[in-house]
Design a protein around this motif. Sequence first.
Motif, mmCIF file in Angstrom:
data_model
loop_
_atom_site.group_PDB
_atom_site.id
_atom_site.type_symbol
_atom_site.label_atom_id
_atom_site.label_comp_id
_atom_site.label_asym_id
_atom_site.label_seq_id
_atom_site.Cartn_x
_atom_site.Cartn_y
_atom_site.Cartn_z
ATOM 1 N N ARG A 103 0.670 -1.229 -0.097
ATOM 2 C CA ARG A 103 -0.095 -0.062 -0.002
ATOM 3 C C ARG A 103 0.701 1.392 0.102
ATOM 4 O O ARG A 103 0.563 2.158 -0.695
ATOM 5 C CB ARG A 103 -1.067 -0.021 1.293
ATOM 6 C CG ARG A 103 -1.834 1.265 1.443
ATOM 7 C CD ARG A 103 -2.413 1.348 2.848
ATOM 8 N NE ARG A 103 -1.216 1.389 3.800
ATOM 9 C CZ ARG A 103 -1.316 0.745 5.085
ATOM 10 N NH1 ARG A 103 -2.219 0.204 5.252
ATOM 11 N NH2 ARG A 103 -0.265 1.284 5.994
ATOM 12 N N SER A 109 -2.941 -2.958 -3.619
ATOM 13 C CA SER A 109 -4.266 -3.152 -2.721
ATOM 14 C C SER A 109 -4.319 -4.843 -2.732
ATOM 15 O O SER A 109 -5.617 -5.168 -2.951
ATOM 16 C CB SER A 109 -5.389 -2.260 -3.040
ATOM 17 O OG SER A 109 -5.929 -2.647 -4.470
ATOM 18 N N LYS A 148 -5.977 -9.788 -7.491
ATOM 19 C CA LYS A 148 -7.244 -8.962 -7.064
ATOM 20 C C LYS A 148 -6.348 -7.448 -6.309
ATOM 21 O O LYS A 148 -5.537 -7.820 -5.595
ATOM 22 C CB LYS A 148 -8.337 -9.297 -6.145
ATOM 23 C CG LYS A 148 -8.771 -10.688 -6.568
ATOM 24 C CD LYS A 148 -9.864 -11.285 -5.486
ATOM 25 C CE LYS A 148 -10.418 -12.506 -6.211
ATOM 26 N NZ LYS A 148 -11.285 -12.991 -4.927
ATOM 27 N N ASN A 149 -6.944 -6.595 -7.124
ATOM 28 C CA ASN A 149 -6.180 -5.184 -6.622
ATOM 29 C C ASN A 149 -7.536 -4.285 -6.710
ATOM 30 O O ASN A 149 -7.341 -3.343 -7.603
ATOM 31 C CB ASN A 149 -4.843 -4.785 -7.186
ATOM 32 C CG ASN A 149 -3.712 -5.469 -6.559
ATOM 33 O OD1 ASN A 149 -3.160 -4.929 -5.705
ATOM 34 N ND2 ASN A 149 -3.167 -6.504 -7.440
ATOM 35 N N PRO A 150 -8.391 -4.292 -5.614
ATOM 36 C CA PRO A 150 -9.540 -3.693 -5.755
ATOM 37 C C PRO A 150 -9.440 -1.928 -5.434
ATOM 38 O O PRO A 150 -10.584 -1.427 -5.790
ATOM 39 C CB PRO A 150 -10.554 -4.296 -4.828
ATOM 40 C CG PRO A 150 -9.516 -4.848 -3.684
ATOM 41 C CD PRO A 150 -8.167 -5.369 -4.541
ATOM 42 N N SER A 151 -8.538 -1.753 -4.855
ATOM 43 C CA SER A 151 -8.543 -0.100 -4.401
ATOM 44 C C SER A 151 -7.021 0.247 -4.065
ATOM 45 O O SER A 151 -6.531 0.723 -3.130
ATOM 46 C CB SER A 151 -9.199 -0.061 -2.904
ATOM 47 O OG SER A 151 -8.426 -1.112 -2.043
ATOM 48 N N ASN A 152 -6.572 0.528 -5.479
ATOM 49 C CA ASN A 152 -5.187 1.181 -5.692
ATOM 50 C C ASN A 152 -5.221 2.232 -5.069
ATOM 51 O O ASN A 152 -6.427 3.075 -5.236
ATOM 52 C CB ASN A 152 -4.571 0.561 -6.965
ATOM 53 C CG ASN A 152 -4.230 -0.736 -7.123
ATOM 54 O OD1 ASN A 152 -4.197 -1.501 -6.299
ATOM 55 N ND2 ASN A 152 -3.796 -1.022 -8.466
ATOM 56 N N ALA A 153 -3.890 2.803 -4.990
ATOM 57 C CA ALA A 153 -3.606 4.374 -4.320
ATOM 58 C C ALA A 153 -4.247 5.007 -5.917
ATOM 59 O O ALA A 153 -3.943 4.694 -6.845
ATOM 60 C CB ALA A 153 -2.499 4.495 -4.395
ATOM 61 N N THR A 154 -4.787 6.466 -5.555
ATOM 62 C CA THR A 154 -5.123 7.217 -6.450
ATOM 63 C C THR A 154 -4.023 7.870 -7.340
ATOM 64 O O THR A 154 -4.342 8.423 -8.404
ATOM 65 C CB THR A 154 -6.027 8.504 -5.770
ATOM 66 O OG1 THR A 154 -5.228 9.123 -4.906
ATOM 67 C CG2 THR A 154 -7.360 7.799 -5.191
ATOM 68 N N THR A 158 -1.988 3.421 -14.095
ATOM 69 C CA THR A 158 -2.329 2.200 -14.595
ATOM 70 C C THR A 158 -1.774 2.050 -16.140
ATOM 71 O O THR A 158 -2.566 2.728 -17.135
ATOM 72 C CB THR A 158 -3.831 1.552 -14.448
ATOM 73 O OG1 THR A 158 -3.963 1.740 -13.093
ATOM 74 C CG2 THR A 158 -4.023 0.024 -14.872
ATOM 75 N N THR A 161 -4.165 -3.638 -17.982
ATOM 76 C CA THR A 161 -5.259 -4.330 -17.279
ATOM 77 C C THR A 161 -5.442 -6.039 -17.822
ATOM 78 O O THR A 161 -4.793 -6.108 -18.952
ATOM 79 C CB THR A 161 -6.810 -3.793 -17.374
ATOM 80 O OG1 THR A 161 -6.992 -3.970 -18.860
ATOM 81 C CG2 THR A 161 -6.601 -2.223 -16.860
ATOM 82 N N GLU A 170 -8.595 -6.997 -13.977
ATOM 83 C CA GLU A 170 -8.085 -6.278 -12.949
ATOM 84 C C GLU A 170 -6.782 -5.521 -13.506
ATOM 85 O O GLU A 170 -6.244 -6.020 -14.590
ATOM 86 C CB GLU A 170 -7.252 -7.290 -12.014
ATOM 87 C CG GLU A 170 -8.580 -8.033 -11.235
ATOM 88 C CD GLU A 170 -8.953 -7.396 -9.876
ATOM 89 O OE1 GLU A 170 -8.429 -6.102 -9.504
ATOM 90 O OE2 GLU A 170 -10.237 -7.383 -9.592
#
Length: 214
Positions: A103, A109, A148-154, A158, A161, A170
């Motif tokens: 994180r 995530s 699974k990486n559902p809530s990566n840093a803003t 990317t 995918t 993902e």
Amino acid sequence: MLKVCMISGSFEYGSEESLSNFKDHLKKHQLDIEVTMIVYESEDDEQSLQTLESTDVMVLFTRRLNTKGVELERFKSYCSLGKPIVGVRTASHAYQHYLEFDRDVLGGSYAGHFGHGPIAHVQIKKENADHPVLESIPDFDSYGSLYKNPSNATDITTLMTASTSEGDREPVAWTRIHNGGRILYTSLGHQQDFSVDHFLTLLTNAILWAGGRK
């Protein structure tokens, strides 16, 4: 000369053989790169990470190692100094006593993975297709289970995918600037991926970009 340190310790994915193959790939292309390898023999193995003090780019492919004390502090120091990192697959949970690395440093995530079996179809994010890490890379297939990486840093960018025939999708490769240093993480890295030229090119481009080289 770009000094690269590869750290192997992901036994589920045969990281020593995979990184050795990648090292041979770099040598074959006669790049101005000097590679040092640190190889853990087990999760409880004690390896010196002192060489990180003179490393330009760290390539990390370990999984839940039980490193603690002085050596873990050396690893944390490398990260806090904002030095370049290329993380491969299980690097998201590289050290059991520093799981915040995913994180806080990689911007990920990690939350497990989908089932083994379906091939993951990797696609470049069109809006980021001109990123140097993606140079000469088309869409391609990957052979490991999809992470699974559902809530990566803003603040990540990317680059790729992946989706499966079962409808899962993902992010599988992204960049980030951490404390001023360039980071590339990819959740790809199954043993078979290291026989895919496009994946090896991705890692090569990542090292050069992270190290500020063309």
